[in-house]
Design an enzyme around this catalytic site. Structure first.
Site, PDB file in Angstrom:
ATOM      1  N   HIS A   1      82.295 -86.415  93.003  1.00 12.53           N
ATOM      2  CA  HIS A   1      83.152 -85.250  92.799  1.00 12.53           C
ATOM      3  C   HIS A   1      83.259 -84.978  91.303  1.00 12.53           C
ATOM      4  O   HIS A   1      83.297 -85.915  90.495  1.00 12.53           O
ATOM      5  CB  HIS A   1      84.554 -85.495  93.382  1.00 12.53           C
ATOM      6  CG  HIS A   1      85.360 -84.258  93.552  1.00 12.53           C
ATOM      7  ND1 HIS A   1      86.059 -83.682  92.514  1.00 12.53           N
ATOM      8  CD2 HIS A   1      85.566 -83.461  94.630  1.00 12.53           C
ATOM      9  CE1 HIS A   1      86.679 -82.592  92.960  1.00 12.53           C
ATOM     10  NE2 HIS A   1      86.401 -82.428  94.229  1.00 12.53           N
TER      11      HIS A   1
ATOM     12  N   ASP B   1      84.427 -83.452 101.524  1.00  9.80           N
ATOM     13  CA  ASP B   1      83.494 -82.519 102.146  1.00  9.80           C
ATOM     14  C   ASP B   1      82.567 -83.223 103.137  1.00  9.80           C
ATOM     15  O   ASP B   1      82.194 -82.649 104.161  1.00  9.80           O
ATOM     16  CB  ASP B   1      82.656 -81.812 101.072  1.00  9.80           C
ATOM     17  CG  ASP B   1      83.498 -80.991 100.128  1.00  9.80           C
ATOM     18  OD1 ASP B   1      84.313 -80.202 100.620  1.00  9.80           O
ATOM     19  OD2 ASP B   1      83.357 -81.132  98.905  1.00  9.80           O
TER      20      ASP B   1
END
Length: 431
Positions: free
Chosen positions: A308, A366
């Site tokens: 991320h 995600d």
């Protein structure tokens, strides 16, 4: 709060100035450069705003190094375990957790705002049969300013509050209508006897021909995903909402701008990219080959759903949603699906591989959210729409904060111009 200042001196030593350093409640301090151009005649340069604070905010705090995410000071882990999405919405909008009476009144207001104007429903008939749900969502949200004139006065606190309730309530209805349009089924009206996530499942999957039984685990999973997606500080779509709103544009236009920004594959479309990646890998036997491709700097292949930009340690939301992901797969009988087996095998490989551990490339939210949505029967084209349902409350909270900030100004970034210097026009006959 301001503490010591930095002293900035021009290269030739002719100009110097004090740059105040401001401290927040927690997190890095910021250098206030508001008077830099006026006093020194220079701008700062920060592509992507990776080290620039665009505002001060009381809503969300992220510590990417430590893997911390807090809404209004509450760790997301505590909210995920004990709260509900509707309660988190109240917290983000009003700053504190509600008492029972406040929560009941808020939940009732959201429930009673879920229906759409019939003209808005007819709007869907104008789209092509294969229109992407995000295209419909963006267009219909933008059209709300043509239907709800009573909440267009951004300087009216009551109008702002009605807008907040209205957009939170109606966005799931719009999203479900976009889905029904894409599959050629009749729209399903919302039901006031259902909770937020249960109502969404009903509008997505029920049909007039037979009763629809809502799976409690599916509803629980959606509620948790919405909590985890509710806000994430000054991300691309939130900054877009703030920037659009800073011009004084009506709030529906600002939210529609946020929807459009979220559609990008590097932002809200990341979980959609995870499923495409899994389909590209094909089966667990190909994992080693694709892991090697991901490690090869000269190979364009990238593992989606790992790592991320903000979290350099781990994504705290992924830790929370991982357990729910496994629960959903077990409950809905998808543990024998090749795609889900592949996802779980890839997860284990990445968690143990030194390359991923050293680079902190852990599965992020995600990765798991895409798997959950697929297990619930939600098509890939709807993944970003589901993200938008959860993130809308964050957009609204930031828009409200920006509108009521007495120091707010219209957003106007500057640039480093690298084009031609002044040149004179040459008649076409001489070119």
């Amino acid at each position: 709060m301001t503490k010591e200042a930095y002293t900035l001196t021009s290269p030739d030593g002719s100009k110097s100035m004090e740059l105040p350093v401001r401290e927040g409640t927690v997190g890095p301090a910021v250098v206030d450069i508001a008077k830099l151009y006026k006093e020194q005649g220079i701008f700062t340069y920060d592509p992507g705003f990776v080290a620039t604070g665009s505002c001060d905010s009381k809503i969300t705090y992220i510590d990417g190094e430590q893997g911390i995410l807090m809404y209004r000071g509450y760790p997301v882990e505590q909210l995920a375990e004990h709260s509900s999405f509707i309660e988190v919405c109240y917290l983000l909008l009003y700053g504190d957790l509600p008492n029972k009476q406040q929560l009941d009144r808020f939940a009732t207001s959201i429930t009673r705002h879920t229906m759409l104007n019939e003209g808005m429903l007819r709007f869907f008939n104008g789209f092509r049969y294969d229109a992407h749900p995000m295209a419909m969502l963006s267009a219909v949200v933008g059209s709300m300013s043509a239907y709800y004139h009573d909440t267009m006065d951004i300087n009216n606190p009551e109008a702002r509050d009605v807008f907040a309730h209205r957009i939170l309530a109606k966005l799931p209805t719009i999203a479900a209508a976009a889905f029904k349009k894409s599959v050629g089924q009749p729209f399903m009206y919302p039901r006031n006897d259902l909770g937020f996530s249960e109502n969404l499942l009903h509008m997505l999957f029920a049909v007039p021909a037979e009763p629809y039984e809502i799976d409690s685990v599916a509803a629980q999973a959606l509620d948790l995903l919405f909590i985890l997606h509710a806000d994430h500080e000054q991300n691309c779509s939130t900054s877009t909402v703030r920037m659009a709103g800073s011009s004084g544009a009506n709030p529906y236009s600002a939210i529609a701008a946020g929807v459009s920004a979220l559609w990008g594959p590097a932002h809200g479309g990341a979980n959609e990219a995870v499923l495409r990646m899994l389909e590209q890998i094909g089966n667990a036997g190909n994992i080693k080959k694709f892991i090697a491709k991901a490690k090869d700097k000269d190979d364009p292949f990238r593992l989606m759903g790992f790592g991320h930009r903000v979290y350099k340690n781990f994504d705290p939301r992924a830790t929370i949603i991982r357990e729910m992901c496994h629960k959903v797969l077990k409950q809905l009988g998808h543990t024998n699906s090749p795609l889900f087996e592949l996802a779980l095998e890839l997860e284990q490989v990445a968690l143990k591989d030194p390359y991923f551990i050293d680079k902190n490339l852990y599965p992020n939210v995600d990765f798991y959210s895409g798997i959950i949505y697929r297990a619930l029967g939600i098509p890939t084209s709807m993944f970003t729409v589901m993200f938008a349902i959860g993130r809308t409350v964050g957009w609204v909270a930031h828009w409200q904060e920006m509108i009521t900030d007495p120091n707010a100004k219209i957003s106007r970034p500057r640039q480093l111009y690298t084009g031609p210097a002044q040149r004179d026009y040459v008649p076409i006959a001489k070119r």
